[in-house]
Write a protein that holds these residues in place. Structure first.
Motif, PDB file in Angstrom:
ATOM      1  N   LEU A  33     -12.530  -1.371 -13.319  1.00  0.00           N
ATOM      2  CA  LEU A  33     -11.431  -0.886 -12.487  1.00  0.00           C
ATOM      3  C   LEU A  33     -11.459   0.636 -12.488  1.00  0.00           C
ATOM      4  O   LEU A  33     -11.495   1.254 -13.549  1.00  0.00           O
ATOM      5  N   ARG A  34     -11.486   1.221 -11.299  1.00  0.00           N
ATOM      6  CA  ARG A  34     -11.549   2.674 -11.180  1.00  0.00           C
ATOM      7  C   ARG A  34     -10.432   3.160 -10.272  1.00  0.00           C
ATOM      8  O   ARG A  34     -10.204   2.597  -9.213  1.00  0.00           O
ATOM      9  N   LEU A  35      -9.773   4.236 -10.669  1.00  0.00           N
ATOM     10  CA  LEU A  35      -8.739   4.888  -9.865  1.00  0.00           C
ATOM     11  C   LEU A  35      -9.259   6.263  -9.483  1.00  0.00           C
ATOM     12  O   LEU A  35      -9.707   7.020 -10.336  1.00  0.00           O
ATOM     13  N   GLU A  36      -9.178   6.557  -8.188  1.00  0.00           N
ATOM     14  CA  GLU A  36      -9.692   7.824  -7.673  1.00  0.00           C
ATOM     15  C   GLU A  36      -8.626   8.451  -6.780  1.00  0.00           C
ATOM     16  O   GLU A  36      -8.066   7.790  -5.928  1.00  0.00           O
ATOM     17  N   ALA A  37      -8.340   9.725  -6.998  1.00  0.00           N
ATOM     18  CA  ALA A  37      -7.371  10.448  -6.172  1.00  0.00           C
ATOM     19  C   ALA A  37      -8.122  11.237  -5.114  1.00  0.00           C
ATOM     20  O   ALA A  37      -9.089  11.927  -5.406  1.00  0.00           O
ATOM     21  N   GLY A  40      -4.051  12.960  -0.296  1.00  0.00           N
ATOM     22  CA  GLY A  40      -2.976  12.119   0.217  1.00  0.00           C
ATOM     23  C   GLY A  40      -3.121  10.642  -0.044  1.00  0.00           C
ATOM     24  O   GLY A  40      -2.390   9.833   0.529  1.00  0.00           O
ATOM     25  N   MET A  41      -4.048  10.228  -0.918  1.00  0.00           N
ATOM     26  CA  MET A  41      -4.267   8.809  -1.140  1.00  0.00           C
ATOM     27  C   MET A  41      -4.881   8.574  -2.511  1.00  0.00           C
ATOM     28  O   MET A  41      -5.614   9.395  -3.034  1.00  0.00           O
ATOM     29  N   TYR A  42      -4.550   7.405  -3.074  1.00  0.00           N
ATOM     30  CA  TYR A  42      -5.232   6.913  -4.266  1.00  0.00           C
ATOM     31  C   TYR A  42      -6.091   5.734  -3.835  1.00  0.00           C
ATOM     32  O   TYR A  42      -5.661   4.894  -3.040  1.00  0.00           O
ATOM     33  N   LEU A  43      -7.310   5.667  -4.369  1.00  0.00           N
ATOM     34  CA  LEU A  43      -8.204   4.541  -4.131  1.00  0.00           C
ATOM     35  C   LEU A  43      -8.431   3.822  -5.450  1.00  0.00           C
ATOM     36  O   LEU A  43      -8.736   4.458  -6.461  1.00  0.00           O
ATOM     37  N   VAL A  44      -8.269   2.502  -5.423  1.00  0.00           N
ATOM     38  CA  VAL A  44      -8.541   1.684  -6.599  1.00  0.00           C
ATOM     39  C   VAL A  44      -9.688   0.753  -6.232  1.00  0.00           C
ATOM     40  O   VAL A  44      -9.641   0.060  -5.219  1.00  0.00           O
ATOM     41  N   HIS A  45     -10.741   0.768  -7.059  1.00  0.00           N
ATOM     42  CA  HIS A  45     -11.897  -0.106  -6.873  1.00  0.00           C
ATOM     43  C   HIS A  45     -11.959  -1.033  -8.077  1.00  0.00           C
ATOM     44  O   HIS A  45     -11.851  -0.583  -9.215  1.00  0.00           O
ATOM     45  N   GLU A  86      -5.365  -7.200 -14.283  1.00  0.00           N
ATOM     46  CA  GLU A  86      -5.535  -5.757 -14.473  1.00  0.00           C
ATOM     47  C   GLU A  86      -4.334  -5.039 -13.880  1.00  0.00           C
ATOM     48  O   GLU A  86      -3.810  -5.440 -12.841  1.00  0.00           O
ATOM     49  N   SER A  87      -3.912  -3.975 -14.531  1.00  0.00           N
ATOM     50  CA  SER A  87      -2.835  -3.127 -14.016  1.00  0.00           C
ATOM     51  C   SER A  87      -3.231  -1.679 -14.181  1.00  0.00           C
ATOM     52  O   SER A  87      -3.894  -1.321 -15.150  1.00  0.00           O
ATOM     53  N   VAL A  88      -2.798  -0.869 -13.226  1.00  0.00           N
ATOM     54  CA  VAL A  88      -3.038   0.562 -13.309  1.00  0.00           C
ATOM     55  C   VAL A  88      -1.799   1.282 -12.780  1.00  0.00           C
ATOM     56  O   VAL A  88      -1.239   0.897 -11.763  1.00  0.00           O
ATOM     57  N   ARG A  89      -1.358   2.287 -13.527  1.00  0.00           N
ATOM     58  CA  ARG A  89      -0.212   3.092 -13.095  1.00  0.00           C
ATOM     59  C   ARG A  89      -0.724   4.211 -12.211  1.00  0.00           C
ATOM     60  O   ARG A  89      -1.677   4.899 -12.550  1.00  0.00           O
ATOM     61  N   VAL A  90      -0.075   4.367 -11.067  1.00  0.00           N
ATOM     62  CA  VAL A  90      -0.441   5.416 -10.118  1.00  0.00           C
ATOM     63  C   VAL A  90       0.527   6.571 -10.325  1.00  0.00           C
ATOM     64  O   VAL A  90       1.730   6.374 -10.440  1.00  0.00           O
ATOM     65  N   GLY A  91       0.011   7.786 -10.365  1.00  0.00           N
ATOM     66  CA  GLY A  91       0.811   8.942 -10.735  1.00  0.00           C
ATOM     67  C   GLY A  91       1.638   9.564  -9.631  1.00  0.00           C
ATOM     68  O   GLY A  91       2.113  10.670  -9.791  1.00  0.00           O
ATOM     69  N   ALA A  92       1.835   8.893  -8.517  1.00  0.00           N
ATOM     70  CA  ALA A  92       2.635   9.468  -7.430  1.00  0.00           C
ATOM     71  C   ALA A  92       3.320   8.345  -6.669  1.00  0.00           C
ATOM     72  O   ALA A  92       2.948   7.188  -6.776  1.00  0.00           O
ATOM     73  N   ASP A  93       4.336   8.710  -5.898  1.00  0.00           N
ATOM     74  CA  ASP A  93       4.998   7.723  -5.063  1.00  0.00           C
ATOM     75  C   ASP A  93       4.049   7.296  -3.947  1.00  0.00           C
ATOM     76  O   ASP A  93       3.276   8.091  -3.419  1.00  0.00           O
ATOM     77  N   VAL A  94       4.118   6.032  -3.596  1.00  0.00           N
ATOM     78  CA  VAL A  94       3.192   5.442  -2.631  1.00  0.00           C
ATOM     79  C   VAL A  94       3.978   4.878  -1.456  1.00  0.00           C
ATOM     80  O   VAL A  94       5.042   4.296  -1.630  1.00  0.00           O
ATOM     81  N   ASP A  95       3.451   5.054  -0.258  1.00  0.00           N
ATOM     82  CA  ASP A  95       4.026   4.467   0.954  1.00  0.00           C
ATOM     83  C   ASP A  95       3.630   2.994   0.978  1.00  0.00           C
ATOM     84  O   ASP A  95       2.539   2.638   1.425  1.00  0.00           O
ATOM     85  N   VAL A  96       4.507   2.106   0.485  1.00  0.00           N
ATOM     86  CA  VAL A  96       4.170   0.691   0.321  1.00  0.00           C
ATOM     87  C   VAL A  96       3.856   0.006   1.640  1.00  0.00           C
ATOM     88  O   VAL A  96       3.093  -0.958   1.668  1.00  0.00           O
ATOM     89  N   ARG A 111      -6.234   0.844  -1.010  1.00  0.00           N
ATOM     90  CA  ARG A 111      -5.891   2.200  -0.596  1.00  0.00           C
ATOM     91  C   ARG A 111      -4.374   2.363  -0.671  1.00  0.00           C
ATOM     92  O   ARG A 111      -3.640   1.604  -0.050  1.00  0.00           O
ATOM     93  N   LEU A 112      -3.921   3.364  -1.439  1.00  0.00           N
ATOM     94  CA  LEU A 112      -2.503   3.599  -1.673  1.00  0.00           C
ATOM     95  C   LEU A 112      -2.143   4.997  -1.165  1.00  0.00           C
ATOM     96  O   LEU A 112      -2.315   5.985  -1.887  1.00  0.00           O
ATOM     97  N   PRO A 113      -1.635   5.104   0.076  1.00  0.00           N
ATOM     98  CA  PRO A 113      -1.252   6.417   0.607  1.00  0.00           C
ATOM     99  C   PRO A 113      -0.032   6.976  -0.117  1.00  0.00           C
ATOM    100  O   PRO A 113       0.913   6.248  -0.417  1.00  0.00           O
ATOM    101  N   VAL A 114      -0.041   8.255  -0.398  1.00  0.00           N
ATOM    102  CA  VAL A 114       1.067   8.922  -1.083  1.00  0.00           C
ATOM    103  C   VAL A 114       2.209   9.144  -0.099  1.00  0.00           C
ATOM    104  O   VAL A 114       2.004   9.522   1.045  1.00  0.00           O
TER     105      VAL A 114
END
Length: 127
Positions: A33-37, A40-45, A86-96, A111-114
């Motif tokens: 599991l990878r989190l990439e900033a 304006g977006m976080y990507l989780v693979h 698997e769980s990962v905390r994202v460090g910013a608010d996300v447009d659900v 893809r998690l847009p901020v």
């Protein structure tokens, strides 16, 4: 795309050891599991080979992306199953409302847009 460093490999090895010790030995699942900033977006693979799209349950709630997957097989030799959580905390608010996910060739990409106006949880459909 960001190039991996020796520290990334060390983190992956420590996570593998943690799962092995806490997850029940050979039954522990190895999910990469990878989190990439990005801008304006976080990507989780997540590497999840062998699952079907309908076996994936992905949720985002209170800043945490959770991936649950269950694959069950029954044949003449009996039945077996594979579970991933698997769980990962994202460090910013996300447009659900704008969260998007794809699953191709055993790799899940979320893809998690901020968004500064985030206020609740949301279930994510996988394409």
């Amino acid at each position: 795309m960001r190039q991996t460093t020796p520290f990334d490999e060390m983190d992956r090895l420590f996570e593998s050891m943690r799962r092995s010790m806490l997850g029940g030995g050979w039954m522990a699942d190895e999910t990469n599991l990878r989190l990439e900033a990005t801008d304006g977006m976080y990507l989780v693979h997540a590497d999840l080979p062998g699952f079907e799209t309908d076996e994936l349950d992905i949720r985002f709630d209170d800043g945490v992306l959770t991936i649950d997957a269950v694959h069950e097989v029954e044949d003449d030799d009996g039945s077996r199953s594979r579970h991933v959580h698997e769980s990962v905390r994202v460090g910013a608010d996300v447009d659900v409302e704008e969260i998007d996910a794809d699953y191709r060739n055993g790799v899940l990409e979320v893809r998690l847009p901020v968004d500064a106006d985030h206020d609740g949880g949301h279930r994510i459909d996988v394409n």
